[in-house]
Each structure stands twice: as C-alpha cells, then as structure tokens.
Enzyme design. Structure first.
Site, PDB file in Angstrom:
ATOM      1  N   SER A  16       0.818  -1.199   0.000  1.00  0.00           N
ATOM      2  CA  SER A  16       0.000   0.000   0.000  1.00  0.00           C
ATOM      3  C   SER A  16       0.863   1.264   0.000  1.00  0.00           C
ATOM      4  O   SER A  16       1.662   1.481  -0.890  1.00  0.00           O
ATOM      5  CB  SER A  16      -0.925  -0.055   1.213  1.00  0.00           C
ATOM      6  OG  SER A  16      -1.870   0.950   1.195  1.00  0.00           O
ATOM      7  N   LYS A  43     -21.236  18.093   3.616  1.00  0.00           N
ATOM      8  CA  LYS A  43     -20.454  18.446   4.802  1.00  0.00           C
ATOM      9  C   LYS A  43     -20.404  17.305   5.818  1.00  0.00           C
ATOM     10  O   LYS A  43     -19.426  17.169   6.556  1.00  0.00           O
ATOM     11  CB  LYS A  43     -21.055  19.701   5.461  1.00  0.00           C
ATOM     12  CG  LYS A  43     -20.192  20.283   6.566  1.00  0.00           C
ATOM     13  CD  LYS A  43     -18.830  20.700   6.044  1.00  0.00           C
ATOM     14  CE  LYS A  43     -17.959  21.288   7.134  1.00  0.00           C
ATOM     15  NZ  LYS A  43     -16.612  21.601   6.633  1.00  0.00           N
TER      16      LYS A  43
END
Length: 287
Positions: free
Chosen positions: A118, A170
């Site tokens: 990763s 949001k």
C-alpha cells in the site's frame, strides 16, 4: 541527629519535589551525549540508511532523514529499509516524491524486510533498485475509505444527534447514519481519482503498462517471487545483496554509514508501537 537526618533527606526531598524537571534534564543530557557520540562517524559517512517502518501517518520522519543526507555532500548512496503496511495517502505521496527526488541525486536501493504494501509501496517504488527477501509481502495497490454506521446502536441506548451543517456533503462519512446515495457516489468518485493516480504513478516508477493494472493492482498482495514476475520489484535477495548493489551503484568500496543515534532509534521504536493502536481506527488510507 535531626540536623544529620535533615542533611541526608534533603537530596531525596529535592528530587521528589522536582522529579519532572530532573527527568527532563536527564533526557536532554542523553540527547547531547548521543549527538556527541554520533558526530564523528556522521562527518565521514559515505552511505546512509533510511527507515520506512510501521504505519505511515505522516512524512516527518522520512523528511528529517533525507534532510540529514542532503546536508552531507560525502554521502554517495542510500539504503531504504522498508517494513510497513502503508497508511495515509497524502503522507505516502510525499514520501514517494522525496525518494524520487533523492534518487535523482544519489542512488537509492530499497530492501523489503517484511512488508512493502500500500502506502509503503508508494513510498519506495522510485528507488533505483528494489530488493526483497524471499518471505516478503508486496503490493496491496488500492485505496479504501472506511466508516461505521452506529445508528442502530445509538437508537438502542437512546442517543440522538443534533447537527447544523451547510453544504450537501459536509457530513460525508458520518458514523451516525447510513450514507445516502449522493454521498456514496461522491466518495466513489474521489477514491477512483486517488486509485488512478496510484496506478499511474506505479506504472511510471516501474515502467509498467497502466492498462494492465488488474494484474498488479486491485489491492492484491503478492509474494516476492510473484512481485518480481510482475515487475513490482527487481530482485529477491538478502540485505547483504542490497548493500552490495548500493555500493556498486554509489562506487563506494569502504562503506561508512550515517546511522541514527541509539536514542533516536529507541524513541522511534516507542512511537511506532503507539501508532499501531492509532492505525486501528484510521479511516482513510491506502490499501
């Protein structure tokens, strides 16, 4: 007798009263001694080691290590020691860029001690050569966004949230309810953008065809043998093999290593152990 007793007790009373200050001064002394002991070998160093180990939460440690290398014009090459499961996207990209830049100045040889997966693969893929021991695990090229839905649990224990938010996205990723279709679509688009960047950068670093990403990416983890077949690493070998290659590339016959001080190494070990716990709750990472 009271005067004698008070004289004997006084130092202990002082230490007890100013214990924190004494500990602080001890740490300062250890740092100064450590720095003094490392001063001479650092002066003549011609090779350096960079440690990319443990979860990647930021790039500060790698930045400081490379900064010390750049400050010493006698250093001709760097050995990047990797054993990390990855971590934060932005930090991994920063490390990748720093190693790429350093590799333009001096040869960098990476050695995979255990895991190069990763974000740590992202960080080390621009090395001149990548060595891995035959038991190493490599790859996990992909992106993930984790989250939890605590709505049912909150209902059972009677917790209700109150939120005022401006902006349709949001509250994206909130754990207090199921994500709505618009939020999921937005997150998928974001992750796809990051995933494409990861694939394109791997293809660039390792001279691979990005169109064949399903072979080397998709979050797959490979053995060292299969990673070499796919072109994700260059050689399967030992640490000594990696060092020998670095010496050859850097044209250094008698290596003198720019080592970390024992104090710095011990401190970093403590920090890495602590971040293992933090990473369990880390939600946005490369995988």
């Amino acid at each position: 007798m009271k005067k004698i007793a008070s004289i004997l007790i006084a130092p202990f009373a002082f230490i007890t009263k100013y214990f924190k200050a004494c500990v602080f001064l001890l740490i300062v002394v250890l740092i100064l001694i450590s720095t003094k002991n490392q001063e001479q070998p650092n002066k003549d160093a011609n090779l350096a080691k960079i440690y990319l180990q443990g979860p990647i939460l930021d790039s500060a440690s790698i930045y400081e290590q490379i900064k010390k290398i750049n400050q010493n014009p006698k250093i001709k090459g760097a050995l990047l020691l990797i054993n990390s499961p990855g971590g934060a996207i932005s930090a991994s990209v920063e490390i990748s860029d720093m190693i790429k830049d350093l590799n333009l100045k001096i040869p960098v040889v990476a050695y995979v001690q255990g895991t190069m997966a990763s974000g740590s693969y992202y960080g080390g893929m621009y090395a001149t050569k990548i060595y891995a021991n035959r038991g190493a695990m490599i790859g996990s090229i992909g992106v993930i966004f984790n989250g939890v839905n605590l709505a049912e649990l909150m209902d059972k224990i009677g917790i209700k949230t109150q939120t005022l938010a401006m902006g349709a996205y949001k509250e994206i990723g909130t754990p207090t309810r199921k994500w709505n279709p618009k939020e999921e679509a937005f997150l998928k688009e974001l992750l796809q953008e990051e995933y494409k960047m990861f694939i394109d950068d791997v293809a660039d670093a390792r001279n691979l065809n990005a169109k064949n990403y399903q072979q080397f990416a998709e979050g797959k983890v490979f053995s060292a043998r299969n990673a070499k077949k796919l072109g994700l690493i260059d050689e399967i070998g030992t640490l000594d093999d990696a060092i020998a290659t670095l010496q050859d590339l850097a044209q250094v016959e008698n290596p003198i290593w720019l080592e970390k001080s024992k104090f710095d190494a011990y401190l970093e070990k403590i920090i890495n152990s602590s971040t293992q716990i933090i990473l369990q709750n880390f939600t946005y990472k490369l995988q």
